[in-house]
Motif scaffolding. Sequence first.
Motif, PDB file in Angstrom:
ATOM      1  N   ILE A 211       0.879  -1.168   0.000  1.00  8.03           N
ATOM      2  CA  ILE A 211       0.000   0.000   0.000  1.00  8.03           C
ATOM      3  C   ILE A 211       0.913   1.212   0.000  1.00  8.03           C
ATOM      4  O   ILE A 211       1.682   1.416   0.941  1.00  8.03           O
ATOM      5  CB  ILE A 211      -0.905  -0.003   1.248  1.00  8.03           C
ATOM      6  CG1 ILE A 211      -1.772  -1.263   1.235  1.00  8.03           C
ATOM      7  CG2 ILE A 211      -1.771   1.252   1.296  1.00  8.03           C
ATOM      8  CD1 ILE A 211      -2.100  -1.770   2.602  1.00  8.03           C
ATOM      9  N   ASP A 212       0.881   1.950  -1.087  1.00  2.40           N
ATOM     10  CA  ASP A 212       1.778   3.090  -1.184  1.00  2.40           C
ATOM     11  C   ASP A 212       1.143   4.342  -0.585  1.00  2.40           C
ATOM     12  O   ASP A 212      -0.058   4.559  -0.714  1.00  2.40           O
ATOM     13  CB  ASP A 212       2.142   3.361  -2.648  1.00  2.40           C
ATOM     14  CG  ASP A 212       3.210   2.392  -3.143  1.00  2.40           C
ATOM     15  OD1 ASP A 212       3.717   1.605  -2.312  1.00  2.40           O
ATOM     16  OD2 ASP A 212       3.541   2.433  -4.334  1.00  2.40           O
ATOM     17  N   ILE A 213       1.980   5.142   0.041  1.00  4.31           N
ATOM     18  CA  ILE A 213       1.560   6.456   0.523  1.00  4.31           C
ATOM     19  C   ILE A 213       2.094   7.457  -0.495  1.00  4.31           C
ATOM     20  O   ILE A 213       3.304   7.515  -0.728  1.00  4.31           O
ATOM     21  CB  ILE A 213       2.112   6.737   1.943  1.00  4.31           C
ATOM     22  CG1 ILE A 213       1.474   5.760   2.935  1.00  4.31           C
ATOM     23  CG2 ILE A 213       1.808   8.159   2.393  1.00  4.31           C
ATOM     24  CD1 ILE A 213       2.367   4.733   3.467  1.00  4.31           C
ATOM     25  N   ILE A 218       4.071  11.404  -6.566  1.00  2.00           N
ATOM     26  CA  ILE A 218       5.286  10.976  -5.867  1.00  2.00           C
ATOM     27  C   ILE A 218       4.995   9.942  -4.789  1.00  2.00           C
ATOM     28  O   ILE A 218       4.146  10.153  -3.928  1.00  2.00           O
ATOM     29  CB  ILE A 218       5.999  12.188  -5.242  1.00  2.00           C
ATOM     30  CG1 ILE A 218       6.397  13.157  -6.359  1.00  2.00           C
ATOM     31  CG2 ILE A 218       7.234  11.767  -4.452  1.00  2.00           C
ATOM     32  CD1 ILE A 218       6.811  14.511  -5.873  1.00  2.00           C
ATOM     33  N   GLU A 219       5.715   8.811  -4.856  1.00  2.00           N
ATOM     34  CA  GLU A 219       5.608   7.794  -3.804  1.00  2.00           C
ATOM     35  C   GLU A 219       6.460   8.215  -2.612  1.00  2.00           C
ATOM     36  O   GLU A 219       7.664   8.399  -2.731  1.00  2.00           O
ATOM     37  CB  GLU A 219       6.087   6.441  -4.343  1.00  2.00           C
ATOM     38  CG  GLU A 219       6.040   5.348  -3.280  1.00  2.00           C
ATOM     39  CD  GLU A 219       6.668   4.030  -3.726  1.00  2.00           C
ATOM     40  OE1 GLU A 219       6.439   3.609  -4.874  1.00  2.00           O
ATOM     41  OE2 GLU A 219       7.393   3.443  -2.903  1.00  2.00           O
ATOM     42  N   LEU A 220       5.815   8.361  -1.471  1.00  2.00           N
ATOM     43  CA  LEU A 220       6.531   8.762  -0.252  1.00  2.00           C
ATOM     44  C   LEU A 220       6.931   7.550   0.567  1.00  2.00           C
ATOM     45  O   LEU A 220       7.962   7.545   1.235  1.00  2.00           O
ATOM     46  CB  LEU A 220       5.648   9.675   0.608  1.00  2.00           C
ATOM     47  CG  LEU A 220       5.188  10.973  -0.025  1.00  2.00           C
ATOM     48  CD1 LEU A 220       4.189  11.672   0.884  1.00  2.00           C
ATOM     49  CD2 LEU A 220       6.383  11.878  -0.288  1.00  2.00           C
ATOM     50  N   GLY A 221       6.085   6.519   0.537  1.00  2.00           N
ATOM     51  CA  GLY A 221       6.353   5.327   1.328  1.00  2.00           C
ATOM     52  C   GLY A 221       5.589   4.140   0.793  1.00  2.00           C
ATOM     53  O   GLY A 221       4.661   4.300  -0.009  1.00  2.00           O
ATOM     54  N   SER A 222       6.032   2.940   1.225  1.00  2.00           N
ATOM     55  CA  SER A 222       5.336   1.704   0.856  1.00  2.00           C
ATOM     56  C   SER A 222       5.075   0.911   2.124  1.00  2.00           C
ATOM     57  O   SER A 222       5.987   0.720   2.929  1.00  2.00           O
ATOM     58  CB  SER A 222       6.179   0.857  -0.086  1.00  2.00           C
ATOM     59  OG  SER A 222       6.065   1.340  -1.401  1.00  2.00           O
ATOM     60  N   ALA A 223       3.854   0.427   2.263  1.00  2.00           N
ATOM     61  CA  ALA A 223       3.490  -0.330   3.454  1.00  2.00           C
ATOM     62  C   ALA A 223       3.165  -1.764   3.066  1.00  2.00           C
ATOM     63  O   ALA A 223       2.743  -2.027   1.937  1.00  2.00           O
ATOM     64  CB  ALA A 223       2.285   0.315   4.125  1.00  2.00           C
TER      65      ALA A 223
HETATM   66 MG    MG Z   1       7.545   1.169  -3.069  1.00  2.00          MG
END
Ligand code: MG
Length: 277
Positions: A211-213, A218-223
């Motif tokens: 689950i990307d933030i 722009i991708e800030l984080g990936s969960a």
């Molecule tokens: Mg990622």
Amino acid sequence: MVKWTVIQKQRLQELGASAKQLANSFNSEQERNSAYQKTERDLVDKGKEALLTYRQNIKKPALLDLESRLAQALISAGFAQVSTPILLSKGLLAKMTITEDKPLYKQVFWVDSSKCLRPMLAPNLYYILKDLLRLWPSPVSIFEIGPCFRKDTQGGNHLKEFTMLNLVEMGLPEKDRSNRLKELAELVMDAAGLKHYDLVTEISDVYGETIDITAGEIELGSAAMGPHVLDQQWDINVPWVGIGFGMERLVMVKEGYKNVQKAGRSLSYMHGIRLNI
Ligand code: MG
Ligand code: ATP
């Protein structure tokens, strides 16, 4: 109509020209060149002023400031900070299924035949979590903030060395995972001063689904969530949630930089300002 030359435009971009300034057009080359001189001078003056403000008032890189604020926010929320080695063994990388046939493998910086610079924090966190799950009451909530390295295709959002924040909570009730992920994403985004973001489900090479933030494009984080097939490598079999954020991307979006280079470790920029002014 005449536009900036490629070199003029590049220099104005480096100096932090606005989208409007970059889009300017002129009636003649002469008009453009004198506008360039003036715009460049103004931006240089602004940069010098901002560098002095940095020297007198701010005194700390936004990246390091964010790092301490995020650490404090997570510690206040019950997390414990950990610090693991930057040198990673080939074996631990393989446990993440990052083997020679995988795209991420080609991005790894090798130090010698058995050690690389870590491209992510997860293998180390898994490694210590298998023990912490035994030693501490559940849920076990830990995080690390530290350098990671990837030979990423150079673009406005990628650095070869960047700083990852990876938080993990293991041993929470399975039904709470989704809510907890949202809560933790909000905690980090709040501490980073970012109000606008989305959670988007993506396919990941390592985790299957993440689950990307994101903020805009722009991708800030990936969960990710567990139980997960990777867990077997570490004999872990409890539900978990985890998120990896790119600290420079958080700074980039907060400061409105067009390029992540301005937010990272740099010899060219300080406080997002070019030093060759
Ligand atoms: Mg990622
Ligand atoms: P991207 O698709 O943008 O290359 P990714 O999905 O490969 O990123 P992840 O493995 O999910 O990256 O890493 C977690 C976070 O670390 C990313 O969401 C991003 O914020 C940050 N990150 C990853 N690679 C880089 C890089 N080369 N430079 C700066 N930040 C990065």
